[in-house]
Design an enzyme around this catalytic site. Sequence first.
Site, PDB file in Angstrom:
ATOM      1  N   HIS A 126     -12.415 -13.653  -2.509  1.00  0.00           N
ATOM      2  CA  HIS A 126     -12.661 -12.780  -1.361  1.00  0.00           C
ATOM      3  C   HIS A 126     -14.091 -12.988  -0.866  1.00  0.00           C
ATOM      4  O   HIS A 126     -15.038 -12.984  -1.657  1.00  0.00           O
ATOM      5  CB  HIS A 126     -12.466 -11.319  -1.752  1.00  0.00           C
ATOM      6  CG  HIS A 126     -11.030 -10.931  -1.937  1.00  0.00           C
ATOM      7  ND1 HIS A 126     -10.419  -9.967  -1.197  1.00  0.00           N
ATOM      8  CD2 HIS A 126     -10.091 -11.393  -2.793  1.00  0.00           C
ATOM      9  CE1 HIS A 126      -9.159  -9.830  -1.578  1.00  0.00           C
ATOM     10  NE2 HIS A 126      -8.935 -10.689  -2.553  1.00  0.00           N
ATOM     11  N   ASP A 163      -2.893  -5.021  -5.852  1.00  0.00           N
ATOM     12  CA  ASP A 163      -4.201  -4.461  -5.584  1.00  0.00           C
ATOM     13  C   ASP A 163      -5.084  -4.589  -6.816  1.00  0.00           C
ATOM     14  O   ASP A 163      -4.583  -4.769  -7.941  1.00  0.00           O
ATOM     15  CB  ASP A 163      -4.101  -3.010  -5.122  1.00  0.00           C
ATOM     16  CG  ASP A 163      -4.787  -2.867  -3.768  1.00  0.00           C
ATOM     17  OD1 ASP A 163      -4.213  -2.285  -2.847  1.00  0.00           O
ATOM     18  OD2 ASP A 163      -5.909  -3.418  -3.641  1.00  0.00           O
ATOM     19  N   GLU A 164      -6.413  -4.484  -6.597  1.00  0.00           N
ATOM     20  CA  GLU A 164      -7.357  -4.807  -7.676  1.00  0.00           C
ATOM     21  C   GLU A 164      -7.222  -3.850  -8.858  1.00  0.00           C
ATOM     22  O   GLU A 164      -7.576  -4.213  -9.980  1.00  0.00           O
ATOM     23  CB  GLU A 164      -8.798  -4.809  -7.149  1.00  0.00           C
ATOM     24  CG  GLU A 164      -9.343  -3.478  -6.692  1.00  0.00           C
ATOM     25  CD  GLU A 164      -8.850  -3.054  -5.310  1.00  0.00           C
ATOM     26  OE1 GLU A 164      -8.144  -3.835  -4.657  1.00  0.00           O
ATOM     27  OE2 GLU A 164      -9.179  -1.942  -4.914  1.00  0.00           O
ATOM     28  N   LYS A 215       0.871  -1.193   0.000  1.00  0.00           N
ATOM     29  CA  LYS A 215       0.000   0.000   0.000  1.00  0.00           C
ATOM     30  C   LYS A 215       0.900   1.233   0.000  1.00  0.00           C
ATOM     31  O   LYS A 215       1.941   1.234   0.664  1.00  0.00           O
ATOM     32  CB  LYS A 215      -0.887  -0.004   1.254  1.00  0.00           C
ATOM     33  CG  LYS A 215      -1.870  -1.180   1.314  1.00  0.00           C
ATOM     34  CD  LYS A 215      -3.042  -0.992   0.380  1.00  0.00           C
ATOM     35  CE  LYS A 215      -3.980  -2.172   0.461  1.00  0.00           C
ATOM     36  NZ  LYS A 215      -5.161  -1.999  -0.378  1.00  0.00           N
ATOM     37  N   GLY A 248      -9.494  -6.709   3.571  1.00  0.00           N
ATOM     38  CA  GLY A 248     -10.361  -5.538   3.666  1.00  0.00           C
ATOM     39  C   GLY A 248     -10.415  -4.917   5.036  1.00  0.00           C
ATOM     40  O   GLY A 248     -11.289  -5.214   5.844  1.00  0.00           O
ATOM     41  N   GLY A 249      -9.413  -4.071   5.319  1.00  0.00           N
ATOM     42  CA  GLY A 249      -9.461  -3.319   6.575  1.00  0.00           C
ATOM     43  C   GLY A 249      -8.992  -4.137   7.755  1.00  0.00           C
ATOM     44  O   GLY A 249      -9.245  -3.817   8.911  1.00  0.00           O
ATOM     45  N   LYS A 281       0.176  -9.640  -2.623  1.00  0.00           N
ATOM     46  CA  LYS A 281      -0.959  -9.530  -3.556  1.00  0.00           C
ATOM     47  C   LYS A 281      -0.956  -8.163  -4.212  1.00  0.00           C
ATOM     48  O   LYS A 281      -0.793  -7.143  -3.564  1.00  0.00           O
ATOM     49  CB  LYS A 281      -2.269  -9.741  -2.782  1.00  0.00           C
ATOM     50  CG  LYS A 281      -3.525  -9.474  -3.600  1.00  0.00           C
ATOM     51  CD  LYS A 281      -4.780  -9.610  -2.763  1.00  0.00           C
ATOM     52  CE  LYS A 281      -5.964  -8.971  -3.439  1.00  0.00           C
ATOM     53  NZ  LYS A 281      -5.814  -7.504  -3.563  1.00  0.00           N
ATOM     54  N   LYS A 309     -13.322  -3.178   7.035  1.00  0.00           N
ATOM     55  CA  LYS A 309     -13.846  -1.875   6.587  1.00  0.00           C
ATOM     56  C   LYS A 309     -14.992  -2.003   5.592  1.00  0.00           C
ATOM     57  O   LYS A 309     -15.669  -1.043   5.276  1.00  0.00           O
ATOM     58  CB  LYS A 309     -12.719  -1.064   5.945  1.00  0.00           C
ATOM     59  CG  LYS A 309     -12.299  -1.609   4.578  1.00  0.00           C
ATOM     60  CD  LYS A 309     -11.143  -0.832   3.974  1.00  0.00           C
ATOM     61  CE  LYS A 309     -10.732  -1.435   2.650  1.00  0.00           C
ATOM     62  NZ  LYS A 309      -9.539  -0.832   2.068  1.00  0.00           N
ATOM     63  N   HIS A 332     -10.319 -11.752  -7.185  1.00  0.00           N
ATOM     64  CA  HIS A 332     -10.738 -10.536  -6.494  1.00  0.00           C
ATOM     65  C   HIS A 332     -12.161 -10.224  -6.965  1.00  0.00           C
ATOM     66  O   HIS A 332     -12.476 -10.456  -8.126  1.00  0.00           O
ATOM     67  CB  HIS A 332      -9.780  -9.378  -6.802  1.00  0.00           C
ATOM     68  CG  HIS A 332      -9.936  -8.233  -5.848  1.00  0.00           C
ATOM     69  ND1 HIS A 332     -11.041  -7.416  -5.847  1.00  0.00           N
ATOM     70  CD2 HIS A 332      -9.148  -7.800  -4.838  1.00  0.00           C
ATOM     71  CE1 HIS A 332     -10.919  -6.507  -4.888  1.00  0.00           C
ATOM     72  NE2 HIS A 332      -9.780  -6.716  -4.253  1.00  0.00           N
ATOM     73  N   ARG A 333     -12.979  -9.691  -6.081  1.00  0.00           N
ATOM     74  CA  ARG A 333     -14.409  -9.524  -6.413  1.00  0.00           C
ATOM     75  C   ARG A 333     -14.830  -8.053  -6.576  1.00  0.00           C
ATOM     76  O   ARG A 333     -16.002  -7.718  -6.466  1.00  0.00           O
ATOM     77  CB  ARG A 333     -15.264 -10.190  -5.352  1.00  0.00           C
ATOM     78  CG  ARG A 333     -15.055  -9.612  -3.954  1.00  0.00           C
ATOM     79  CD  ARG A 333     -15.990 -10.224  -2.921  1.00  0.00           C
ATOM     80  NE  ARG A 333     -15.767  -9.618  -1.613  1.00  0.00           N
ATOM     81  CZ  ARG A 333     -16.578  -9.784  -0.580  1.00  0.00           C
ATOM     82  NH1 ARG A 333     -17.660 -10.546  -0.696  1.00  0.00           N
ATOM     83  NH2 ARG A 333     -16.323  -9.206   0.570  1.00  0.00           N
TER      84      ARG A 333
END
Length: 397
Positions: free
Chosen positions: A303, A180-181, A152, A354-355, A178, A310, A270-271
């Site tokens: 996922h 990111d999407e 990130k 996710g968070g 991973k 989050k 990834h969704r």
Amino acid sequence: MAIDWYEEFVDTDHTPGPDELVALYYFEPAAGISKEEAVGRIASESSTGTWTTLFTMPPRMRDLQAKAFEIEGNYVKIAYPLALWEEGNAPQLLSGIAGNVFGMKALESLRLIDASLPADYLRHFKGPHFGMEGIRDMMKVHGRPLTGAVPKPKVGFTAEEHAEVGYETWMGGFDFVKDDENLTSLSFNRFEDRVRAMTTMRDRAEQETGDVKSAFINITADTETMKKRAEMLADYGWNYAMIDVVVTGTAAVATLRDHCSDLGLAIHAHRAMHAAFDRDEKHGITMQFLAKIMRLIGVAQIHTGTAVGKLVGTKAEATVLADMVREKHTNAVDHMALDQDWGAIKSAFPVSSGGLHPGLVPDVLDIYGSDLVLLVSGGIHGHPKHAGRRHGHHAGN
Ligand code: CAP
Ligand code: MG
């Protein structure tokens, strides 16, 4: 003469046969529309459908009509003859039970909750290439969740910087790094450069730790480009490819499932975009149905939310989702899932992300147990001690 044709599609005495596909919907009729008419129109529009005055229908057509057979409050179960569905064609299933029906004026709202697929339909789908056990053998990780982190911020690193963070992540003990999407192949971080840089770092991390290290490198693009990117991953010794499965679509995922299997690559699904249609409890398609379709097509993992992080999703949903992708037999859960025997279709890992930060991990393990891919991303890269180190200045000055 005009027949109230939708009544042809309602039969509360009907008991679905073993080879009928059954869909469960939540529905709200529009003003002035009875529940019977509403469910008859759903069954009609998602099977042989017509709204004009019927000519005398040949028997074959009548045999193809769907039957709304159970109405309980705002929930309806509809049975579909097997002959309506093309063998192994997931897009066509969606066009049938998740197509025009969402736009009918006779309905205020409609949500496809789940569909129970008969053995004679299921057997035409390949399902996951490896299954959870196969993935564990490949990664040499048993008895604990598989772990990973996403560099990130989501995008902005060069390929080399990304690989450096990847190296730190692997040396920090994670199995996976991973993408990111929304990281694919950008001017400052081309896919090919990232694969090469990550390969160098992976080999170094594997040498220094003696562990198998891998990555979910995002190949999302048009199908032909995705096939080429999968081939490059295989050439560089990778065993996974990441695909944003909603934005690429079931047809592309099915094509890549075959291509990746030939190349020995598992698919990380990834969704992103799922919440455009699965967040509203009254309208759209549930995540459990999306998860079912993606397991059927054959992703290795998808996922399924954290319930504590989050992004939206409850503990009950996370449990239903985990069962949907992991179990040999998914048990019915009232108004959330239908009974499903998965036959020869292998299992897939739920992915919780996710968070998440380390403090939330016990809650997630409570929900999922250890057959899980656990991703913590912002939760570690955001750590105060971590933030400054990477770019030469020290945290705190
Ligand atoms: C997580 C993530 C994933 C979300 C997707 C993100 O990063 O990379 O895309 O997990 O949600 O971009 O938010 P953080 P879901 O850990 O920093 O949130 O897993 O629910 O599909
Ligand atoms: Mg992300």
